[in-house]
Design a protein around this motif. Structure first.
Motif, mmCIF file in Angstrom:
data_model
loop_
_atom_site.group_PDB
_atom_site.id
_atom_site.type_symbol
_atom_site.label_atom_id
_atom_site.label_comp_id
_atom_site.label_asym_id
_atom_site.label_seq_id
_atom_site.Cartn_x
_atom_site.Cartn_y
_atom_site.Cartn_z
ATOM 1 N N ASP A 42 22.748 -16.554 112.216
ATOM 2 C CA ASP A 42 23.891 -15.652 112.147
ATOM 3 C C ASP A 42 25.184 -16.441 111.992
ATOM 4 O OD1 ASP A 42 25.219 -13.218 112.071
ATOM 5 O OD2 ASP A 42 25.583 -13.229 114.222
ATOM 6 N N SER A 43 25.241 -17.247 110.980
ATOM 7 C CA SER A 43 26.438 -18.035 110.723
ATOM 8 C C SER A 43 27.421 -17.211 109.895
ATOM 9 C CB SER A 43 26.075 -19.306 109.960
ATOM 10 O OG SER A 43 27.237 -19.941 109.489
ATOM 11 N N SER A 44 28.684 -17.328 110.177
ATOM 12 C CA SER A 44 29.690 -16.634 109.376
ATOM 13 C C SER A 44 29.658 -17.099 107.927
ATOM 14 C CB SER A 44 31.081 -16.839 109.976
ATOM 15 O OG SER A 44 31.407 -18.215 109.993
ATOM 16 N N TYR A 46 26.906 -17.760 106.181
ATOM 17 C CA TYR A 46 25.864 -16.980 105.520
ATOM 18 C C TYR A 46 26.298 -15.528 105.366
ATOM 19 C CZ TYR A 46 23.100 -21.024 106.881
ATOM 20 O OH TYR A 46 22.635 -22.291 107.064
ATOM 21 N N ARG A 47 26.954 -14.997 106.351
ATOM 22 C CA ARG A 47 27.405 -13.603 106.298
ATOM 23 C C ARG A 47 28.327 -13.401 105.109
ATOM 24 N NH1 ARG A 47 30.064 -13.234 110.979
ATOM 25 N NH2 ARG A 47 28.119 -13.561 112.065
ATOM 26 N N ALA A 48 29.239 -14.312 104.912
ATOM 27 C CA ALA A 48 30.163 -14.202 103.784
ATOM 28 C C ALA A 48 29.409 -14.272 102.459
ATOM 29 C CB ALA A 48 31.212 -15.308 103.859
ATOM 30 N N GLU A 49 28.413 -15.137 102.359
ATOM 31 C CA GLU A 49 27.633 -15.255 101.130
ATOM 32 C C GLU A 49 26.816 -13.998 100.860
ATOM 33 O OE1 GLU A 49 27.668 -17.646 98.731
ATOM 34 O OE2 GLU A 49 29.387 -18.343 99.864
ATOM 35 N N ARG A 50 26.274 -13.389 101.910
ATOM 36 C CA ARG A 50 25.479 -12.170 101.729
ATOM 37 C C ARG A 50 26.326 -11.036 101.175
ATOM 38 N NH1 ARG A 50 23.412 -13.236 107.038
ATOM 39 N NH2 ARG A 50 24.845 -11.671 107.799
ATOM 40 N N GLU A 51 27.603 -11.011 101.497
ATOM 41 C CA GLU A 51 28.479 -9.920 101.088
ATOM 42 C C GLU A 51 29.041 -10.088 99.680
ATOM 43 O OE1 GLU A 51 31.321 -9.789 104.253
ATOM 44 O OE2 GLU A 51 29.820 -9.119 105.706
ATOM 45 N N LYS A 52 28.871 -11.257 99.101
ATOM 46 C CA LYS A 52 29.387 -11.500 97.755
ATOM 47 C C LYS A 52 28.526 -10.788 96.719
ATOM 48 C CE LYS A 52 31.488 -16.055 98.179
ATOM 49 N NZ LYS A 52 31.390 -17.440 97.703
ATOM 50 N N ALA A 53 29.172 -10.337 95.670
ATOM 51 C CA ALA A 53 28.450 -9.773 94.533
ATOM 52 C C ALA A 53 27.842 -10.916 93.726
ATOM 53 C CB ALA A 53 29.405 -8.970 93.667
#
Length: 58
Positions: A42-44, A46-53
């Motif tokens: 749950d790294s921020s 990875y979270r940011a990458e998951r939200e990218k188009a």
């Protein structure tokens, strides 16, 4: 580590990821163990990458 970013790799990456997911045992979550590992899953970053188009081709 390989960064396979071209669409020609997508199906193979999905197949490999599916094989990895299928390797997890079907057992109850050990809450003590689970509470010790969020920094791995749950790294921020990875979270940011998951939200990218997905990137667009030019």
């Amino acid at each position: 580590m390989f960064l396979l970013t071209h669409p020609e790799f997508a199906e193979g990456v999905r197949d490999r990821h599916r094989a990895i997911e299928n390797g997890f045992p079907d057992e109850e979550i050990d809450e003590r163990r689970a509470s010790a590992i969020p920094f791995l899953t749950d790294s921020s970053v990875y979270r940011a990458e998951r939200e990218k188009a997905a990137p667009q081709s030019f």
